[in-house]
Design a protein around this motif. Structure first.
Motif, PDB file in Angstrom:
ATOM      1  N   LYS A 104       0.878  -1.185   0.000  1.00 13.77           N
ATOM      2  CA  LYS A 104       0.000   0.000   0.000  1.00 13.77           C
ATOM      3  C   LYS A 104       0.906   1.223   0.000  1.00 13.77           C
ATOM      4  CE  LYS A 104      -2.407   3.603   1.147  1.00 13.77           C
ATOM      5  NZ  LYS A 104      -2.810   3.997   2.460  1.00 13.77           N
ATOM      6  N   ARG A 141     -14.280   8.939   3.721  1.00 17.34           N
ATOM      7  CA  ARG A 141     -14.748  10.180   3.101  1.00 17.34           C
ATOM      8  C   ARG A 141     -16.216  10.024   2.688  1.00 17.34           C
ATOM      9  NH1 ARG A 141     -11.705  13.923   0.661  1.00 17.34           N
ATOM     10  NH2 ARG A 141      -9.995  12.448   0.421  1.00 17.34           N
ATOM     11  N   ASN A 151     -16.060   4.135  -3.713  1.00 19.97           N
ATOM     12  CA  ASN A 151     -14.799   4.646  -3.189  1.00 19.97           C
ATOM     13  C   ASN A 151     -14.407   3.779  -1.990  1.00 19.97           C
ATOM     14  OD1 ASN A 151     -12.702   6.237  -2.214  1.00 19.97           O
ATOM     15  ND2 ASN A 151     -14.032   7.902  -1.466  1.00 19.97           N
ATOM     16  N   ALA A 154      -7.921   2.593   0.759  1.00 18.51           N
ATOM     17  CA  ALA A 154      -6.842   1.869   0.071  1.00 18.51           C
ATOM     18  C   ALA A 154      -6.210   0.770   0.929  1.00 18.51           C
ATOM     19  CB  ALA A 154      -5.770   2.862  -0.386  1.00 18.51           C
TER      20      ALA A 154
HETATM   21  C1  X2W Z   1     -10.291   7.191   0.368  1.00 20.05           C
HETATM   22  C2  X2W Z   1      -9.575   6.600  -0.831  1.00 20.05           C
HETATM   23  C3  X2W Z   1      -8.143   6.992  -0.945  1.00 20.05           C
HETATM   24  C4  X2W Z   1      -7.287   6.518   0.234  1.00 20.05           C
HETATM   25  C5  X2W Z   1     -10.539   8.726   0.168  1.00 20.05           C
HETATM   26  O1  X2W Z   1     -11.523   9.121  -0.436  1.00 20.05           O
HETATM   27  O2  X2W Z   1      -9.673   9.495   0.623  1.00 20.05           O
HETATM   28  C6  X2W Z   1     -12.350   6.643   1.568  1.00 20.05           C
HETATM   29  O3  X2W Z   1     -12.112   7.386   2.505  1.00 20.05           O
HETATM   30  P1  X2W Z   1      -5.143   7.351   1.617  1.00 20.05           P
HETATM   31  O4  X2W Z   1      -4.179   8.358   1.141  1.00 20.05           O
HETATM   32  O5  X2W Z   1      -4.592   5.987   1.761  1.00 20.05           O
HETATM   33  O6  X2W Z   1      -5.934   7.786   2.820  1.00 20.05           O
HETATM   34  N1  X2W Z   1     -11.534   6.506   0.515  1.00 20.05           N
HETATM   35  C7  X2W Z   1     -13.591   5.814   1.563  1.00 20.05           C
HETATM   36  O7  X2W Z   1      -7.561   5.556   0.922  1.00 20.05           O
HETATM   37  O8  X2W Z   1      -6.180   7.298   0.392  1.00 20.05           O
END
Ligand code: X2W
Length: 298
Positions: A34, A91, A196, A199
């Motif tokens: 990741k 989010r 969404n 990650a």
């Molecule tokens: C994350 C997806 C990206 C992610 C978002 O929208 O920010 C949700 O919160 P990081 O940088 O690993 O936090 N999805 C559902 O996971 O990015």
């Protein structure tokens, strides 16, 4: 004796020699990484990460990269004058936000990583969970304890998904074809909706489905710390559960640790939470005795 970069030839030979057992042991193994945090924004760390991934591939491992991009999504939403809210670390994603998430993760961030790795001699291919039917998702149920109500309150966070199933054939095909898959955490729902997904959750499930040797989460902290702030370098599942029950592992670290526990319970040999702010963190974790960060054994 000549000294280059502070190392004598004997030092250099020692370092290369230390890598040999790891190269032999992990040859042909899948390592799911990741990629997020500082390592994804700092230019020097970006270059080191790309070189580490290419090296892993060239010595016969199968690195599979799942990337985040939360800060990048936040910045784009802000530039568009839109507010964004997180509930329980997720989010809140309405249909308009989902369009931005897909554009930023699947478009901009994903292609930047592909380009970065290819510039260093790799053969990266970008995918989202839509490609090859890789990630089927369903709506994530988020609940919140409410002092007034008897039962926890269900909160609608919109198009936030969790992984329902992974169909890894596309990733396996790329691995055998000498490509490095770069995956954006987006999934498809039963009615064709786009979801969404966090990650870390995608990386954890994908590691299980690919029967990976390792799951490596690059973060912006040294790893799991005890109450005195000392790094816990190696833990088994029972020790991790103990630290969760006594509150040593809490807050933002909890979902990452849970994801590691799920992965090792699901057959991944080890899960690693490592400090992506350290130059060549991935190289150090995979190829050296010391490693960086916390290892959770299966
Ligand atoms: C994350 C997806 C990206 C992610 C978002 O929208 O920010 C949700 O919160 P990081 O940088 O690993 O936090 N999805 C559902 O996971 O990015």
């Amino acid at each position: 004796m000549s000294v280059q970069n502070g190392y004598t030839p004997a030092d250099t030979a020692h370092i290369l020699n230390e890598a040999l057992p790891y190269i032999r042991r992990f040859h042909g193994s899948t390592i799911v990484v990741k990629y997020g945090g500082n390592a994804m924004v700092d230019d020097q760390l970006k270059e080191s990460f790309a070189r580490d991934v290419v090296l892993m591939k060239l010595v016969g491992m199968n690195p599979v990269i799942v990337h985040g991009g939360g800060p990048q999504i936040g910045k784009t939403l802000e530039e568009m004058g839109r507010k964004t809210e997180f509930i329980a670390g997720m989010r809140v994603t309405d249909a308009d936000t989902m369009e931005v998430v897909e554009m930023v993760l699947g478009g901009h961030v994903n292609k930047e990583i592909v380009h970065l790795i290819n510039r260093h001699g790799g053969n990266a291919v970008g995918l989202s969970g839509k490609d090859g039917g890789l990630i089927r998702a369903r709506k994530l149920q988020v609940t919140r304890e409410s002092p007034e109500a008897d039962a926890p309150e269900i909160i609608d966070v919109g198009l936030v998904g969790e992984v329902e199933s992974i169909h890894p054939e596309v990733v396996q095909t790329l691995d055998t074809g000498d490509f490095i898959p770069i995956i954006a955490p987006i999934g498809v729902g039963p009615d064709g909706e786009t979801f969404n997904i966090n990650a870390d959750l995608v990386a954890g499930r994908l590691a299980q489905e690919l029967a990976a040797e390792k799951l490596v989460l690059l973060t912006d902290v040294p790893g799991i710390l005890d109450t005195d702030g000392n790094l816990l370098t190696g833990l088994d599942q029972a020790q991790v559960n103990g630290y969760i029950s006594d509150g040593t592992i809490a807050g933002g670290m909890l979902p990452k640790v849970q994801c590691c526990l799920d992965a090792v319970a699901g057959g991944v040999q080890s899960a690693h939470i490592i400090d992506g702010r350290v130059d060549h963190a991935l190289l150090l974790e995979v190829f050296t005795d010391a490693g960086v960060g916390t290892l959770i054994r299966g």
